[in-house]
Design a protein around this motif. Structure first.
Motif: not given
Length: 356
Positions: A121-131
């Motif tokens: 489980e890796r939680i974070g805001f969307i940003g820098e195309a971290r798909f």
């Protein structure tokens, strides 16, 4: 305020013991703010161990943070990906068995090692195309008003409203450790004021620390100048102006700065990491703000006094590292005598509280 009342509704499985990793911002002040995230997680899962990724510089802070099991020390370079170091860090994460990672920075690089480690489980805001690097996306970061809101919201269940207040960062330094440090440093027993004249960016540095040190010393106070190697020249200037009661305690080890702030009777600081450290310790702290906004950047712990210029300049708030407008009036128009007068009031109030 009893923050248990705010977060009691978030209590999840008390038998869950799976370890959690927080990847925080690594500037000292931002790292300190990350302790609020720790406290929210411990409200949700009292028995899940929480570790912090940290740099060598910030590592001493972890030793005094309640609720943190351990720090994982890794000095990743800022200017390049350093893939070999990322793989090594990922292997460390795997051996520690983390099941959840909160990635506070929005950068691609901050999310890489947790993904390589396969943390589920890796939680974070969307940003820098971290798909692919983040698998529990959060949205709406830009709508959150403050830096602490953006960070601590990641520790809440998705979609939860923000609380009226966050739990404040804490540093617990045993009194005997601070006293041993004071004796080993051969410091006197008179009341002491710690000065933190440094900051990231010259625009946040108050102009008159040398004059303030002299006035404080004339009133019988010990004055300690705290900071890193970058403040050595300024510390020498302050000592020269203030005389024998002023000591240069700048150096490379942040632990000395922590212990100095814990042992001091009051602290005077720019908007800097040391201001957040002093406030988290409970030392009465005066924060001097010129270009930046106290609402956004003052410690959640509260300050004994927030000192701002009476001069209104149209360029505030400003986050330029160097003033390019108005001749730095937002800092130059805060007088040394004014700050010293406030410091004496803060010391008197703290002494009165100690006797009751």
């Amino acid at each position: 305020m009893n923050h248990n009342s705010i977060y009691s509704g978030l209590l999840e499985d008390p038998n869950d013991t799976r370890p959690i990793l927080i990847v925080p911002y690594m500037w000292i002040g931002d790292f300190m703010r990350g302790h609020s995230v720790v406290r929210v997680l411990k409200q949700r899962w009292p028995n899940r161990p929480v570790d912090l990724l940290t740099t060598s510089l910030c590592a001493p802070l972890v030793d005094y943070m309640p609720g943190v099991r351990a720090g994982v020390v890794c000095d990743l370079p800022r200017s390049r990906l350093a893939l070999a170091k990322q793989w090594s860090l990922a292997e460390t994460f795997r051996t520690r068995g983390y099941r959840t990672a909160l990635i506070l920075p929005r950068t691609w690089k901050a999310a890489l090692a947790p993904a390589l480690a396969g943390i589920p489980e890796r939680i974070g805001f969307i940003g820098e195309a971290r798909f692919g690097l983040i698998n529990r996306w959060r949205w709406g970061e830009k709508a959150l008003p403050r830096f602490i809101d953006k960070n601590a919201a990641l520790a809440l269940p998705e979609g939860s409203p923000l609380p009226p207040e966050w739990p404040v960062p804490q540093l617990n330094v045993p009194a005997e450790e601070a006293e041993r440090w004071r004796q080993a440093s051969r410091l006197g027993t008179a009341p002491a004021v710690a000065l933190a004249p440094g900051s990231v960016g010259a625009s946040k540095r108050w102009t008159y620390y040398p004059q303030a040190a002299r006035l404080l010393a004339e009133r019988g106070l010990e004055v300690w100048v705290i900071g890193g190697p970058g403040e050595k020249a300024l510390a020498a200037e302050i000592v020269a102006a203030g005389g024998s009661r002023v000591r240069d305690l700048t150096g490379t080890d942040l632990r000395n700065g922590i212990l100095a702030m814990a042992a001091a009777d009051a602290a005077i600081s720019n908007d800097s990491g040391l201001m957040h450290i002093a406030a988290a310790l409970g030392t009465p702290t005066m924060g001097i703000f010129g270009p930046t906004s106290p609402y956004h950047w003052a410690p959640l712990n509260g300050l004994a006094a927030t000192v701002q210029t009476r001069t209104v300049v149209p360029c505030q708030p400003c986050h330029r590292p160097v003033c390019t407008m108005n001749d730095h009036r937002c800092m130059r128009d805060i007088g040394a005598s004014d700050v010293v007068t406030i410091a004496q009031r803060v010391l008197a109030e703290a002494a009165a509280r100690a006797t009751h």
